[in-house]
Motif scaffolding. Structure first.
Motif, PDB file in Angstrom:
ATOM      1  N   LYS A 277     -56.812  48.913  25.228  1.00  0.00           N
ATOM      2  CA  LYS A 277     -57.360  48.134  24.671  1.00  0.00           C
ATOM      3  C   LYS A 277     -56.732  47.145  23.717  1.00  0.00           C
ATOM      4  CE  LYS A 277     -61.437  50.741  26.091  1.00  0.00           C
ATOM      5  NZ  LYS A 277     -62.196  51.139  25.544  1.00  0.00           N
ATOM      6  N   ARG A 278     -55.476  47.851  23.290  1.00  0.00           N
ATOM      7  CA  ARG A 278     -54.649  47.547  21.524  1.00  0.00           C
ATOM      8  C   ARG A 278     -54.069  45.988  22.070  1.00  0.00           C
ATOM      9  NH1 ARG A 278     -54.230  52.494  20.345  1.00  0.00           N
ATOM     10  NH2 ARG A 278     -51.952  52.728  20.689  1.00  0.00           N
ATOM     11  N   VAL A 279     -53.774  46.347  23.347  1.00  0.00           N
ATOM     12  CA  VAL A 279     -52.746  45.235  23.360  1.00  0.00           C
ATOM     13  C   VAL A 279     -53.937  44.128  24.303  1.00  0.00           C
ATOM     14  CG1 VAL A 279     -51.509  43.953  25.614  1.00  0.00           C
ATOM     15  CG2 VAL A 279     -50.810  45.867  24.948  1.00  0.00           C
ATOM     16  N   GLU A 280     -54.713  44.083  24.520  1.00  0.00           N
ATOM     17  CA  GLU A 280     -56.583  43.111  25.321  1.00  0.00           C
ATOM     18  C   GLU A 280     -56.687  42.826  24.196  1.00  0.00           C
ATOM     19  OE1 GLU A 280     -60.884  44.699  27.268  1.00  0.00           O
ATOM     20  OE2 GLU A 280     -59.251  45.090  28.464  1.00  0.00           O
ATOM     21  N   ASN A 281     -56.475  43.872  23.005  1.00  0.00           N
ATOM     22  CA  ASN A 281     -58.024  43.250  21.386  1.00  0.00           C
ATOM     23  C   ASN A 281     -56.603  43.056  20.531  1.00  0.00           C
ATOM     24  OD1 ASN A 281     -60.588  43.126  21.986  1.00  0.00           O
ATOM     25  ND2 ASN A 281     -59.535  45.217  22.850  1.00  0.00           N
ATOM     26  N   ARG A 282     -55.610  42.428  20.975  1.00  0.00           N
ATOM     27  CA  ARG A 282     -54.244  42.009  20.203  1.00  0.00           C
ATOM     28  C   ARG A 282     -55.050  40.790  19.181  1.00  0.00           C
ATOM     29  NH1 ARG A 282     -49.274  41.819  23.859  1.00  0.00           N
ATOM     30  NH2 ARG A 282     -48.199  42.491  21.805  1.00  0.00           N
ATOM     31  N   GLY A 283     -55.351  40.120  19.000  1.00  0.00           N
ATOM     32  CA  GLY A 283     -55.617  38.753  17.888  1.00  0.00           C
ATOM     33  C   GLY A 283     -56.316  38.794  17.544  1.00  0.00           C
ATOM     34  N   MET A 284     -57.099  40.599  17.861  1.00  0.00           N
ATOM     35  CA  MET A 284     -57.427  40.727  15.841  1.00  0.00           C
ATOM     36  C   MET A 284     -56.432  41.974  15.809  1.00  0.00           C
ATOM     37  SD  MET A 284     -61.512  41.344  18.164  1.00  0.00           S
ATOM     38  CE  MET A 284     -61.325  41.600  19.423  1.00  0.00           C
ATOM     39  N   LEU A 285     -56.120  42.763  16.027  1.00  0.00           N
ATOM     40  CA  LEU A 285     -55.485  44.242  16.038  1.00  0.00           C
ATOM     41  C   LEU A 285     -53.835  43.358  14.637  1.00  0.00           C
ATOM     42  CD1 LEU A 285     -55.206  46.961  15.363  1.00  0.00           C
ATOM     43  CD2 LEU A 285     -53.988  47.360  17.985  1.00  0.00           C
ATOM     44  N   GLU A 286     -53.603  42.380  15.567  1.00  0.00           N
ATOM     45  CA  GLU A 286     -52.298  42.113  15.137  1.00  0.00           C
ATOM     46  C   GLU A 286     -52.679  41.610  14.023  1.00  0.00           C
ATOM     47  OE1 GLU A 286     -49.634  42.436  19.083  1.00  0.00           O
ATOM     48  OE2 GLU A 286     -50.037  40.486  18.393  1.00  0.00           O
ATOM     49  N   PRO A 287     -53.476  40.549  13.551  1.00  0.00           N
ATOM     50  CA  PRO A 287     -53.276  40.159  12.382  1.00  0.00           C
ATOM     51  C   PRO A 287     -53.717  40.965  10.911  1.00  0.00           C
ATOM     52  CG  PRO A 287     -54.553  38.249  14.615  1.00  0.00           C
ATOM     53  CD  PRO A 287     -53.948  40.246  14.690  1.00  0.00           C
ATOM     54  N   LEU A 288     -54.585  41.798  11.357  1.00  0.00           N
ATOM     55  CA  LEU A 288     -54.661  42.344  10.771  1.00  0.00           C
ATOM     56  C   LEU A 288     -53.441  44.041   9.986  1.00  0.00           C
ATOM     57  CD1 LEU A 288     -57.941  45.527  10.705  1.00  0.00           C
ATOM     58  CD2 LEU A 288     -55.792  46.297  10.357  1.00  0.00           C
ATOM     59  N   ILE A 289     -53.224  44.063  10.946  1.00  0.00           N
ATOM     60  CA  ILE A 289     -51.923  44.984  10.768  1.00  0.00           C
ATOM     61  C   ILE A 289     -50.908  43.791   9.991  1.00  0.00           C
ATOM     62  CG2 ILE A 289     -50.250  46.275  11.527  1.00  0.00           C
ATOM     63  CD1 ILE A 289     -52.518  47.400  12.191  1.00  0.00           C
ATOM     64  N   GLU A 290     -50.565  43.089  10.734  1.00  0.00           N
ATOM     65  CA  GLU A 290     -49.915  41.955   9.154  1.00  0.00           C
ATOM     66  C   GLU A 290     -49.657  41.359   8.237  1.00  0.00           C
ATOM     67  OE1 GLU A 290     -50.126  38.739  11.600  1.00  0.00           O
ATOM     68  OE2 GLU A 290     -48.442  39.466  13.524  1.00  0.00           O
ATOM     69  N   ASP A 291     -51.478  42.032   7.553  1.00  0.00           N
ATOM     70  CA  ASP A 291     -52.174  41.355   6.532  1.00  0.00           C
ATOM     71  C   ASP A 291     -51.706  42.597   5.804  1.00  0.00           C
ATOM     72  OD1 ASP A 291     -52.640  39.020   7.044  1.00  0.00           O
ATOM     73  OD2 ASP A 291     -55.015  39.612   7.946  1.00  0.00           O
ATOM     74  N   LEU A 292     -51.898  43.793   6.045  1.00  0.00           N
ATOM     75  CA  LEU A 292     -51.348  45.254   5.684  1.00  0.00           C
ATOM     76  C   LEU A 292     -50.161  45.215   4.899  1.00  0.00           C
ATOM     77  CD1 LEU A 292     -53.818  47.715   7.717  1.00  0.00           C
ATOM     78  CD2 LEU A 292     -54.515  46.637   5.158  1.00  0.00           C
ATOM     79  N   ILE A 293     -49.264  44.643   5.850  1.00  0.00           N
ATOM     80  CA  ILE A 293     -47.929  45.323   5.899  1.00  0.00           C
ATOM     81  C   ILE A 293     -47.347  44.595   5.060  1.00  0.00           C
ATOM     82  CG2 ILE A 293     -45.652  45.390   6.615  1.00  0.00           C
ATOM     83  CD1 ILE A 293     -47.006  47.786   7.696  1.00  0.00           C
ATOM     84  N   ALA A 294     -48.744  42.777   4.676  1.00  0.00           N
ATOM     85  CA  ALA A 294     -47.981  42.222   3.762  1.00  0.00           C
ATOM     86  C   ALA A 294     -47.921  41.752   2.432  1.00  0.00           C
ATOM     87  CB  ALA A 294     -48.705  40.509   3.950  1.00  0.00           C
ATOM     88  N   ASP A 295     -49.210  42.926   1.905  1.00  0.00           N
ATOM     89  CA  ASP A 295     -49.414  43.932   0.825  1.00  0.00           C
ATOM     90  C   ASP A 295     -48.721  44.441  -0.400  1.00  0.00           C
ATOM     91  OD1 ASP A 295     -51.838  42.547   1.196  1.00  0.00           O
ATOM     92  OD2 ASP A 295     -53.347  44.207   1.348  1.00  0.00           O
ATOM     93  N   TYR A 296     -47.568  44.598   0.729  1.00  0.00           N
ATOM     94  CA  TYR A 296     -46.560  45.840  -0.178  1.00  0.00           C
ATOM     95  C   TYR A 296     -45.228  45.255  -0.163  1.00  0.00           C
ATOM     96  CZ  TYR A 296     -50.622  48.874  -1.866  1.00  0.00           C
ATOM     97  OH  TYR A 296     -51.955  49.385  -1.799  1.00  0.00           O
ATOM     98  N   PRO A 297     -44.102  46.049  -0.151  1.00  0.00           N
ATOM     99  CA  PRO A 297     -42.529  45.510  -0.498  1.00  0.00           C
ATOM    100  C   PRO A 297     -42.047  46.447   1.002  1.00  0.00           C
ATOM    101  CG  PRO A 297     -42.684  46.626  -2.512  1.00  0.00           C
ATOM    102  CD  PRO A 297     -43.974  46.399  -1.635  1.00  0.00           C
ATOM    103  N   ARG A 298     -40.895  46.144   1.126  1.00  0.00           N
ATOM    104  CA  ARG A 298     -40.385  46.694   2.389  1.00  0.00           C
ATOM    105  C   ARG A 298     -40.011  48.107   2.135  1.00  0.00           C
ATOM    106  NH1 ARG A 298     -35.247  49.817   2.459  1.00  0.00           N
ATOM    107  NH2 ARG A 298     -34.428  49.365   4.721  1.00  0.00           N
ATOM    108  N   ASP A 299     -39.303  48.575   0.987  1.00  0.00           N
ATOM    109  CA  ASP A 299     -39.022  49.698   0.674  1.00  0.00           C
ATOM    110  C   ASP A 299     -40.220  50.259   0.742  1.00  0.00           C
ATOM    111  OD1 ASP A 299     -36.559  49.274   0.526  1.00  0.00           O
ATOM    112  OD2 ASP A 299     -36.355  49.480  -1.409  1.00  0.00           O
TER     113      ASP A 299
END
Length: 392
Positions: A277-299
């Motif tokens: 289901k996550r793959v089926e709805n990746r258009g919604m999930l992946e941008p959400l994850i990308e935005d969360l990760i972009a809030d903090y630095p690599r370390d």
């Protein structure tokens, strides 16, 4: 000890696939005699001049070999080849379709005087069938086997930078040769082997054929994401770096949501309750994850992913990889000493408690011609005659 130290390989090779195969056999201890066209040599010698004038491809695939210049179009050259082949355990060739047969150096010819020889043919499509006459190189085969259309971003296809089709054929060529040597050890019988780039890559297509056969799915290009799993891949962080992580199980998904992202509500979302289901709805999930990760630095993310036990890594440039602490720990980058200077190389990545591996630099064109002919019993005068006649 060297596993193949009593094995002699004679190779009629060009490009990458067969040369890499015989280099691996040479790494394992075989004596590899590389037969090359006088004054020209393997095409891979001429692609660049990066290593003191030598080609980077030649340095990669031609270590642990002897180079013999030999004109196989001349009767005297074929006579020398027959002497070499008579003493060979293995012959490898990847010349254009039909060439070895026309020259009289194919399997049927060689078995007339060496009946237990192992003769490996590496080709693009095979030596018979509707594509038997087609020449094949890595880029051509990446297109023919469907790699290019499924690789790249949604906007544009891309080739795989590594010579993946050549490496595949070299790997299967090496495996098949080792199997044939083991078979001969048991039975005393030689054999002819055929390895194709086309068949090898088809065998590496993994789950994609099964998805097609059962769901009619043709893989779309999805850039740095994974066709079968999500979330998966590199994610840009607040400091313009990346963390590259892989969620392969429901346990990992739960840990990502609770311990890493601190978004347990995602576990309650029916759209994401299974990987499918996550793959089926990746258009919604992946941008959400990308935005969360972009809030903090690599370390920040590296620490959280490591604590959660989720597989992760960095996205390194080539210089970072060659200077990687694990490469240093595994002693993977070593050096040859040559007349021109030190030549770094990546060593055989096998660590054995009993076996050693060879490490001799790549030969200059024809460097070993006289020594190999002398070992066959040719006198200095006979060698000079062959040279004057443009046979060597």
């Amino acid at each position: 000890m060297l596993a193949l130290e009593d094995i002699t390989v004679v190779s009629l090779e060009s490009g990458i696939s067969a040369p890499l195969c015989t280099r691996l056999l040479g790494d394992f201890g075989a004596e590899v005699i590389k037969v090359e066209r006088p004054g020209v040599g393997d095409v891979n010698r001429h692609w660049d001049t990066a290593v003191y004038g030598d080609s980077s491809a030649h340095v990669w695939v031609d270590r642990n070999k002897l180079s013999v210049e030999l004109n196989l179009k001349a009767d005297a050259g074929r006579a020398v080849f027959r002497e070499l082949a008579a003493e060979a355990d293995v012959i490898v060739q990847n010349y254009s379709p039909g060439v070895v047969e026309r020259l009289g150096v194919g399997y049927e010819d060689v078995t007339e005087y060496n009946d237990d020889v192992i003769y490996l043919n590496i080709s693009g499509y095979g030596r018979d069938g509707p594509y038997e006459d087609r020449k094949a190189y890595d880029m051509v085969m990446q297109g023919e086997t469907g790699l290019i259309p499924m690789n790249g971003s949604p906007d544009a296809p891309a080739k795989i930078p590594l010579s993946i089709c050549d490496i595949n054929a070299a790997t299967y060529g090496t495996i098949s040769t080792l199997l044939a040597l083991f078979h001969r050890e048991r039975t005393g019988e030689g054999q002819e082997l055929d390895v194709t780039m086309f068949g090898g890559i088809l065998s590496w297509l993994g789950y994609f054929p099964h998805k097609y056969w059962h769901t009619d799915e043709i893989p779309e290009r999805i850039g740095m994401r994974h066709h079968l799993l999500t979330p998966y891949g590199p994610h840009e962080t607040a400091d313009d770096q990346s963390v590259n992580f892989a969620i392969l199980s429901e346990a990992h998904w739960e840990l990502l949501c609770t311990d890493v992202l601190e978004r347990p509500d995602l576990l309650e979302d029916e759209r994401f309750e299974t990987n499918e289901k996550r793959v089926e709805n990746r258009g919604m999930l992946e941008p959400l994850i990308e935005d969360l990760i972009a809030d903090y630095p690599r370390d920040y993310w590296a620490e959280r992913l490591a604590e959660a036990g989720i597989p992760w890594g960095d996205v390194n440039e080539l210089d970072d990889v060659l200077d990687h602490p694990q490469a240093d720990h595994l002693d993977l980058v070593k050096e040859f000493e040559t007349e021109d200077g030190p030549v770094p190389y990546v060593d055989t990545p096998i660590d054995s408690s009993e076996l050693e591996f060879a490490a001799e630099p790549m030969p200059d064109l024809g460097e070993d011609t006289e020594d190999v002919l002398a070992a066959l019993g040719y006198s200095s005068a006979e060698i000079e005659e062959l040279r004057d006649a443009d046979v060597i």
